[in-house]
Design a protein around this motif. Structure first.
Motif, PDB file in Angstrom:
ATOM      1  N   ILE A   1       0.836  -1.183   0.000  1.00  0.00           N
ATOM      2  CA  ILE A   1       0.000   0.000   0.000  1.00  0.00           C
ATOM      3  C   ILE A   1       0.879   1.245   0.000  1.00  0.00           C
ATOM      4  N   GLN A   2       0.420   2.238  -0.774  1.00  0.00           N
ATOM      5  CA  GLN A   2       1.215   3.449  -0.936  1.00  0.00           C
ATOM      6  C   GLN A   2       0.614   4.593  -0.113  1.00  0.00           C
ATOM      7  N   MET A   3       1.493   5.312   0.583  1.00  0.00           N
ATOM      8  CA  MET A   3       1.041   6.472   1.358  1.00  0.00           C
ATOM      9  C   MET A   3       1.817   7.698   0.908  1.00  0.00           C
ATOM     10  N   ASP A   4       1.141   8.835   0.919  1.00  0.00           N
ATOM     11  CA  ASP A   4       1.848  10.099   0.665  1.00  0.00           C
ATOM     12  C   ASP A   4       2.072  10.767   2.002  1.00  0.00           C
ATOM     13  N   TYR A   5       3.231  11.371   2.170  1.00  0.00           N
ATOM     14  CA  TYR A   5       3.500  12.004   3.455  1.00  0.00           C
ATOM     15  C   TYR A   5       4.417  13.195   3.240  1.00  0.00           C
ATOM     16  N   VAL A   6       4.045  14.317   3.842  1.00  0.00           N
ATOM     17  CA  VAL A   6       4.871  15.516   3.709  1.00  0.00           C
ATOM     18  C   VAL A   6       5.737  15.662   4.953  1.00  0.00           C
ATOM     19  N   HIS A   7       7.044  15.766   4.722  1.00  0.00           N
ATOM     20  CA  HIS A   7       7.992  15.880   5.821  1.00  0.00           C
ATOM     21  C   HIS A   7       8.915  17.049   5.507  1.00  0.00           C
ATOM     22  N   ASN A   8       9.028  18.007   6.450  1.00  0.00           N
ATOM     23  CA  ASN A   8       9.835  19.220   6.230  1.00  0.00           C
ATOM     24  C   ASN A   8       9.522  19.887   4.897  1.00  0.00           C
ATOM     25  N   GLY A   9       8.234  19.926   4.571  1.00  0.00           N
ATOM     26  CA  GLY A   9       7.821  20.609   3.346  1.00  0.00           C
ATOM     27  C   GLY A   9       8.053  19.828   2.063  1.00  0.00           C
ATOM     28  N   GLU A  10       8.595  18.620   2.172  1.00  0.00           N
ATOM     29  CA  GLU A  10       8.843  17.811   0.978  1.00  0.00           C
ATOM     30  C   GLU A  10       7.847  16.654   0.940  1.00  0.00           C
ATOM     31  N   LYS A  11       7.366  16.354  -0.275  1.00  0.00           N
ATOM     32  CA  LYS A  11       6.403  15.253  -0.400  1.00  0.00           C
ATOM     33  C   LYS A  11       7.131  13.927  -0.633  1.00  0.00           C
ATOM     34  N   TYR A  12       6.788  12.936   0.162  1.00  0.00           N
ATOM     35  CA  TYR A  12       7.392  11.608   0.025  1.00  0.00           C
ATOM     36  C   TYR A  12       6.336  10.566  -0.317  1.00  0.00           C
ATOM     37  N   VAL A  13       6.763   9.524  -1.015  1.00  0.00           N
ATOM     38  CA  VAL A  13       5.908   8.376  -1.284  1.00  0.00           C
ATOM     39  C   VAL A  13       6.432   7.210  -0.445  1.00  0.00           C
ATOM     40  N   LEU A  14       5.578   6.679   0.429  1.00  0.00           N
ATOM     41  CA  LEU A  14       5.991   5.557   1.276  1.00  0.00           C
ATOM     42  C   LEU A  14       5.255   4.303   0.821  1.00  0.00           C
ATOM     43  N   ASN A  15       5.998   3.280   0.426  1.00  0.00           N
ATOM     44  CA  ASN A  15       5.374   2.008   0.057  1.00  0.00           C
ATOM     45  C   ASN A  15       5.553   1.011   1.194  1.00  0.00           C
ATOM     46  N   LEU A  16       4.421   0.627   1.777  1.00  0.00           N
ATOM     47  CA  LEU A  16       4.453  -0.406   2.824  1.00  0.00           C
ATOM     48  C   LEU A  16       4.169  -1.746   2.163  1.00  0.00           C
ATOM     49  N   ILE A  17       5.138  -2.634   2.241  1.00  0.00           N
ATOM     50  CA  ILE A  17       5.000  -3.950   1.605  1.00  0.00           C
ATOM     51  C   ILE A  17       4.725  -4.977   2.682  1.00  0.00           C
ATOM     52  N   ASP A  18       3.628  -5.698   2.540  1.00  0.00           N
ATOM     53  CA  ASP A  18       3.225  -6.624   3.598  1.00  0.00           C
ATOM     54  C   ASP A  18       3.961  -7.953   3.456  1.00  0.00           C
TER      55      ASP A  18
END
Ligand code: GDP
Ligand code: MG
Length: 597
Positions: A59-76
């Motif tokens: 599942i893919q999550m978007d997350y903004v950290h220190n003003g930068e957008k990141y894509v986090l892929n959680l692999i089960d």
């Protein structure tokens, strides 16, 4: 690519992996309140109707950290040793892992075995101490355990509660700051690792992949390296709670692929997807064709249902490629199938699915592992013995080999003696004993896989009062003194009751089996002798005494309408019994050898 993070969560069962995943989805806004509701319902219906899960796999999550957008892929990763190869491929698709440890339970066997897999794949490990909200939590002690295990600093261990939400933001920050971004070259030929696949009856097989190099485009003609087959990428996309179709997925990212494949066997976990016209010269390492570890016969209760059983098994195989089967016949049970499973849990799942999804009533015979027999003729290739009847005549056998495992058991110091005795009884050899703390001990044994199949889990639980966790991995074939114990009922051998056992246990098991069968087989109007034999040598004998007259009489008395009802009920729920000669054998009898203690 530098804004992508691929990670998995590894944990011992019940330490909070699923709950933590849910919390991460919540926190990153990957689920809206409405979706949460819908999702729960959808999930259940979908799972029931189509046999798929949406949330797991990736599942893919978007997350903004220190003003930068990141894509986090959680692999089960699957949570059971039967599926350890799949775990290893999911781990291979990541750069980092959250190692979740329950603050009350501390490190357990699966924590360690999963950690080793993660370290072998050079993953960055982020230790998470979960359930700090529990009154029974021992955060200081368990943090020390984790520090000892990983050699990290205490401040690197994140204190969290997937229940209350404590530590979730810190975990997300750690994923971004500590897990390296994926490497790889977008200009190279496509190389994508298949880490999972799911069968969807409407859309065919959905393949989950991680792009290692190059990129995959919608409509591209792609090729699976291991199977050598090519397909068009009809649809590709990323996975949020639902599928999001995309035109391309690039280096470092994770996605799904739909090609219209209708047979799960065409998509192999661990395989490399490449471009059909410009195939990669370096398929991703670590591919293995998963091999079944446990074999058993599956027979229809009604001999007439054989063809139905065959078509049910074929359908099951379409969505579970790790199931293998070949037709076999038994003098006692007629026509059925010899089936190969990844392990005992997998065997139970298949049995259950045959009954629930296909309405088949089946009899399963004693499971055994796969042995290698070499005859005195000096053959180079072994005879593969997946079935007791495949064992060559003892006089022609030079040697037999059986599969061994490395077993890891973590228990309390108080139970070390009990666990040792059990493992030694099960032909285990101690390889290592480590005190993780003064209270908790890790024991490593080399053991025959066959001994795990036979009532090991239950015994381990009993001798440790539940305070032992267990995990294993295969370590190859080793010499074995194997014999076949045959069972004779009324002087007739019943092939489906034969078992392959180690010579040292054969007499004991033969005796116990006779006793157990005496208990399980219903009495009839005549005496039934039960004998256990190795070759022509009888090693044990019991007798099921004939019913006395008055007992039979009772059966025939009583209210006739009630009796008819009973008969109808029996017909409906098809008795799991098999008539062999003039003896009725219930299903439990075929499994009796598993429950001898
Ligand atoms: P998994 O087997 O690792 O996926 O574990 P689950 O996420 O299913 O959690 C196992 C049990 O622990 C469930 O009953 C959860 O509600 C509970 N649990 C998970 N995280 C926490 C936590 O932080 N605190 C408490 N008190 N319970 C938790
Ligand atoms: Mg779970």
């Amino acid at each position: 690519m530098e804004k992508i993070r691929n990670f998995c969560i590894i944990a011992h069962i019940d330490h909070g992996k699923s709950t933590l995943a849910d919390r991460l989805l919540d926190f990153t806004g990957s689920v809206t309140e409405r979706e949460k509701q819908d999702q729960l319902l959808d999930n259940m219906d979908l799972e029931r109707e189509r046999g798929i899960t949406i949330k797991s796999h990736a599942i893919q999550m978007d997350y903004v950290h220190n003003g930068e957008k990141y894509v986090l892929n959680l692999i089960d990763t699957p949570g059971h040793v039967d599926f350890s190869y799949e775990v290893s491929r999911s781990i291979a698709a990541c750069e980092g892992a959250l190692l979740v440890v329950d603050a009350a339970q501390s490190i357990q066997a699966q924590t360690i075995s999963n950690l080793y897999l993660a370290l072998e794949n050079d993953l960055e490990i982020i230790p998470v101490l979960n359930k700090v909200d529990l009154p029974s939590a021992n955060p200081e002690e368990v943090t020390d355990d984790i520090v000892d295990l990983l050699g990290c600093k205490p401040e690197e261990v994140i204190q969290a509660s997937a229940k209350t939400g404590v530590g979730i933001e810190e975990i997300l920050t750690a994923i971004i700051e500590r897990v390296p971004a994926p490497k790889g070259n977008p200009d190279e030929s496509l190389q994508a690792l298949v880490f999972d696949s799911v069968y969807n009856p409407f859309r065919g097989v959905e393949t989950y992949f991680r792009v290692v190099n190059g990129e995959i485009k919608k409509g591209q003609k792609i090729k699976f390296v291991a199977t050598g087959k090519s397909y068009f990428a009809d649809e590709i996309g990323t996975l949020k709670l639902t599928q999001h179709p995309k035109n391309k997925i690039s280096t470092g990212d994770v996605g799904y692929l739909i090609t219209g494949i209708k047979d799960a066997r065409e998509v192999k976990v661990g395989d490399t997807i490449t471009d059909s016209a410009d195939p990669t010269k370096n398929p991703i390492g670590g591919f293995e064709d998963v091999k079944p570890m446990v074999f058993a016969g599956i027979y229809p209760v009604d001999t007439e249902d054989f063809e139905d059983l065959r078509s049910s098994m074929e359908k099951l195989q379409l969505n579970d490629a790790s199931l293998v089967f070949t037709p076999e016949s038994s003098a006692a049970l007629g026509f059925g199938f010899r089936c190969g499973f990844l392990g005992m849990l997998h065997m139970e799942i298949i049995q259950e699915r045959l009954e629930r999804e296909f309405d088949m009533t089946v009899i399963t015979t004693v499971p055994n592992v796969s042995y290698h027999a070499y005859t005195t003729k000096g053959d180079i290739d072994p005879i593969i013995v997946n079935n007791p009847t495949d064992l060559p005549d003892p006089s022609t056998i030079d040697r037999v080999e059986e599969p061994y495992i490395k077993a890891t058991i973590i228990t309390k110091a108080d139970f070390v003696g009990n666990v040792m005795s059990l493992c030694i009884e099960k032909r285990g050899q101690i390889v290592n004993q480590t005190y993780l703390t003064t209270e908790r001990v890790e024991l490593i044994f080399d053991m025959p896989l066959a001994e795990i199949v036979f009532d090991f889990y239950d015994r381990l639980k009993t001798v440790s009062k539940g305070y032992a966790s267990f995990d294993y991995s295969p370590i190859g074939m080793r010499p074995s003194k194997l014999v076949r114990v045959d069972i004779l009922l009324n002087a007739q051998p019943v092939d489906a009751l034969s078992a392959l056992v180690h010579f040292d246990n054969a007499y004991h098991i033969g005796k116990k089996m006779c006793e157990k069968l005496k208990e399980l087989i219903p009495r009839q109007q005549f005496d039934i002798p039960i004998q256990a034999a190795i070759g022509s040598k009888i090693i044990s004998r019991e007798t099921i005494k004939a019913l006395r007259k008055d007992v039979t009489a009772k059966c025939y008395g009583g209210d006739i309408s009630r009796k008819r009802k009973l008969l109808e009920k029996q017909k409906k729920g098809k008795k799991r019994m098999r008539q062999v000669g003039n003896v009725e054998i219930p299903q439990q009898a075929f499994m009796a050898v598993l429950k001898l203690n």
